[in-house]
Design an enzyme around this catalytic site. Structure first.
Site, PDB file in Angstrom:
ATOM      1  N   HIS A 237       0.805  -1.017   0.046  1.00 41.04           N
ATOM      2  CA  HIS A 237      -0.151  -0.006  -0.123  1.00 41.04           C
ATOM      3  C   HIS A 237       0.786   1.158   0.005  1.00 41.04           C
ATOM      4  CE1 HIS A 237      -3.520  -2.698   0.547  1.00 41.04           C
ATOM      5  NE2 HIS A 237      -2.846  -3.064   1.687  1.00 41.04           N
ATOM      6  N   GLU A 290      -8.959  10.141  -0.027  1.00 39.67           N
ATOM      7  CA  GLU A 290      -8.481  10.893   1.127  1.00 39.67           C
ATOM      8  C   GLU A 290      -7.979  12.149   0.600  1.00 39.67           C
ATOM      9  OE1 GLU A 290      -5.857   8.369   2.888  1.00 39.67           O
ATOM     10  OE2 GLU A 290      -4.154   9.098   1.691  1.00 39.67           O
ATOM     11  N   ARG A 294      -0.781  18.311   2.656  1.00 34.27           N
ATOM     12  CA  ARG A 294       0.593  18.781   2.760  1.00 34.27           C
ATOM     13  C   ARG A 294       1.057  18.470   1.222  1.00 34.27           C
ATOM     14  NH1 ARG A 294       2.260  13.442   1.831  1.00 34.27           N
ATOM     15  NH2 ARG A 294       1.178  12.015   2.931  1.00 34.27           N
TER      16      ARG A 294
END
Length: 716
Positions: A237, A290, A294
């Site tokens: 992942h 999501e 940043r």
């Protein structure tokens, strides 16, 4: 507008170097922070000044908010740039920076808090009308309830830390019987990495693509999309190769995804650089996954296709400057690909690797140049040490081409021209991945690497084994004294008499085991004989060293064009006083095959001294490591090694799944180790009785520590 004159970078490694370079180009004084492990690191050397912040453990240094704020105050910093990872998405830290009278280079604490929780972010997106993957995103966290929710969602499911990122705190579960163990592991990893064990559960989409949109907002209410990146090629992942723009992504889908990403950013009045990530099913429908508040690791591919410095624009936006007008109608120029070079072993499940980087070579490339066709972003230099305290990234290799095929060709050339000697690394794996037919054709999915792992990280081939042993033999033989001065009784390298007679020729035997042969303790032997000529025997064939060439000639009956004679031309570089001096030793060689002329391949070997009992080799298309066997009883050693479980790296034992006296099966998980903020399941090397369990829950164990022993059953 408030000028930033003194910037503290609250991070380390590659991203700290990246921020420093852009900030210095803007005339900003850069202040680095460093732990004890990073005292001599690249980002410290690059900064204008540096402040010590504590021990190697991240929680005591790079995650210690009080220490970082004190360092900023003592160095009169105007602003703090968090980089990515560590505290970059911590709303409390962002607020503390602002409360201390400094500028936080990033979005507002409110935006970080809203998007920092994946569950809350999904609720916001649902309210904004953005499609979500079916799942459970609530607050209730007891294990039985979560298992019930997983059943309602339908297996396979993905458990994800709500505060997570970078693949940490994430587990795929295919069956209900595996849910409890996966949940516990996910929660432990999330708590260790992010200080928050809360998770969400969503349906696992089989063979999806992972596409994300780079968004940017300023303090004047303007939010734009800087196009998309495809990040589908992942292991554990975690992203390995990223590219921009996404291959095969139509203008209509680009527009729709960009509008959804801008809507997500506008819902929290976003300022600065951010990324909205989507999962794309095989039908091409996309769902919000999501938002990362940043800069992303893969931001260079966007920079390369746009010709824009995103870090510089982070700083400009933080100082109040509006985004440029031309960003409203931005278009990609060519294609860019990034490959992440990690200190890890793909043949051993991508286990991170540690140790000193003995040699580090890259193609001639700019450290940071938007117009360069090849760019290297690195925080590791030759001689630096990869420690178990931080992420194992060595460098990012970024290429730009006029189109995707040109960029793929450039990446193949860049990887072939790169070399890492010391810790195991994934360069050869990246080469196989880039060359894979599905990657070449743009048929990407997050399942590709797992599905093709036997092809992408295959066992050592017969040809690779031969080339490796020949290289070791050549390097070893070239570093021995001449036959005229050789005296066995003057040597201190493990030489034994073993029944040699006075009339026997001077000889030495080197016994090796391939460290990537995890399922086998098979050993190889290299015999070196000095009289009458220096000869080495490898895999049943003898090679004679004359005038720097190792030559072998096949039997007369086999001399034909299908079985040509071969010559290994070898020349020593960086000669150490002796192999046993533990100094690095390099060798370059070419193979000449008659009658087809000379075919040159790179055989570059770095020999790491006998005290470490390891030899590391690097080739143009693969790399491997060999353990030197020094014991006097090979048979006994083989029996012991077959049932021994050793720590593959330093780490902490966080779970035990077997007890002493248990009968276990080969491949059964015996224990779980945490290292580099990731959990690694260690399995039984063979079937039998677990006769020794030499570690306990919570133990910190060093690299190579003996953890368990399994006694194989006697044959009936």
């Amino acid at each position: 507008m408030k000028a930033i004159r003194r910037l503290l970078i609250a991070n380390r490694g590659e991203i700290a170097c990246r921020v420093i370079r852009s900030a210095q180009q803007l005339g900003i004084h850069c202040i680095a922070v460093y732990s004890e492990a990073d005292r001599h690191s690249a980002h410290v050397a690059l900064a204008d000044e540096a402040v010590f912040i504590g021990p190697p453990a991240a929680r005591l240094s790079y995650l210690n908010q009080a220490v970082l704020l004190k360092a900023a105050a003592n160095s009169s910093a105007d602003a703090i740039h968090p980089g990515y990872g560590f505290l970059s998405e911590n709303a409390g830290f962002a607020q503390a920076v602002i409360d201390a009278g400094m500028c936080f280079v990033g979005p507002s604490p409110g935006a970080i808090a809203a998007m920092g929780s994946k569950a809350k972010a999904k609720a916001l997106m649902a309210a904004a009308g953005v499609a979500l993957v079916p799942g459970y995103y609530g607050e209730r966290q007891d294990a039985d309830f979560l298992k019930e929710q997983a059943a309602l969602v339908g297996y396979p499911v993905l458990i994800k830390a709500t505060a997570g990122g970078g693949g940490k705190g994430m587990r795929r579960v295919d069956e209900a019987t595996d849910f409890a163990a996966a949940l516990a592991s996910c929660q432990r990893e999330a708590l260790s990495s992010f200080g928050d064990a809360q998770v969400l559960i969503e349906r696992y989409i089989v063979e999806p693509r992972h596409i994300e949109v780079q968004i940017f907002g300023d303090q004047h209410g303007k939010i734009v999309s800087l196009l998309e990146r495809d990040c589908s090629l992942q292991r554990r992942h975690q992203k390995v190769i990223e590219e921009a723009p996404a291959p095969g992504w139509s203008p209509q889908k680009r527009q729709a995804m960009s509008m959804a990403a801008i809507a997500a950013a506008r819902s929290v009045q976003y300022v600065g650089a951010g990324t909205v990530e989507f999962i794309v099913d095989p039908a091409g429908d996309f769902f919000f996954m999501e938002m990362n508040t940043r800069l992303q690791v893969e931001h260079p591919v966007t920079e390369m296709i746009l010709g824009e410095d995103l870090v510089a624009w982070q700083l400009k936006v933080a100082m109040g400057e509006p985004l440029p007008a031309h960003w409203d109608h931005i278009e990609a120029k060519g294609h860019a690909i990034e490959a992440r070079l990690y200190a890890e072993n793909p043949r051993r499940g991508f286990l991170p690797s540690i140790g000193q980087v003995q040699s580090l070579c890259f193609p001639e490339a700019a450290q940071f140049d938007l117009s360069a066709p090849i760019r290297i972003d690195a925080g590791i230099r030759e001689g630096d040490v990869i420690s178990g305290d931080y992420d194992p990234m060595i460098a990012k290799i970024i290429v730009h081409g006029k189109d995707r095929q040109h960029a793929l060709a450039s990446m193949r050339q860049a990887l072939a021209a790169s070399s890492v000697l010391g810790p195991s690394n994934n360069r050869a794996f990246l080469q196989q991945l880039i060359a894979h037919p599905d990657v070449q054709a743009g048929r990407l999915s997050t399942a590709l690497i797992e599905r093709e792992i036997d092809h992408l990280a295959p066992p050592i081939s017969d040809q690779e084994r031969l080339e490796s042993l020949l290289t070791i033999a050549a390097a070893w033989a070239l570093n021995q004294p001449s036959s005229q001065s050789w005296d066995a009784f003057d040597r201190f390298d493990g030489w034994r008499h073993h029944g040699l007679q006075a009339s026997d020729p001077a000889r030495h035997q080197l016994r090796l085991r391939a460290m990537d042969d995890v399922a086998s303790s098979h050993e190889e032997k290299i015999d070196i004989q000095w009289l009458p000529d220096l000869t080495v025997s490898v895999l049943g064939r003898s090679w004679r060293l004359r005038d720097g060439d190792l030559k072998t000639t096949p039997p007369l009956a086999n001399r034909s064009q299908t079985y040509p004679s071969q010559t290994l031309k070898a020349s020593a570089l960086e000669l150490a006083a002796s192999f046993e001096a533990c100094e690095p030793r390099a060798l370059q060689a070419s193979q000449e095959t008659w009658p087809h002329g000379e075919s040159t391949i790179r055989l570059r070997a770095r020999l790491i001294g006998l005290d470490q009992q390891q030899i590391t080799l690097d080739f143009a298309n693969n790399s491997n490591a060999w353990q030197i066997l020094l014991d006097d009883n090979p048979t006994e050693s083989k029996q012991q090694s077959e049932g021994a479980l050793l720590a593959p790296m330093p780490g902490k034992i966080v779970a035990l799944h077997a007890s002493q006296g248990d009968h276990v099966q080969a491949g059964q998980v015996l224990l779980v180790m945490e290292a580099m903020k990731m959990e690694h399941s260690l399995v039984a090397p063979c079937a039998g009785e677990l006769v020794t369990l030499a570690c306990g829950l919570g133990d910190q164990v060093p690299d190579g520590a003996h953890l368990a022993s399994i006694a194989k059953p006697e044959p009936q």
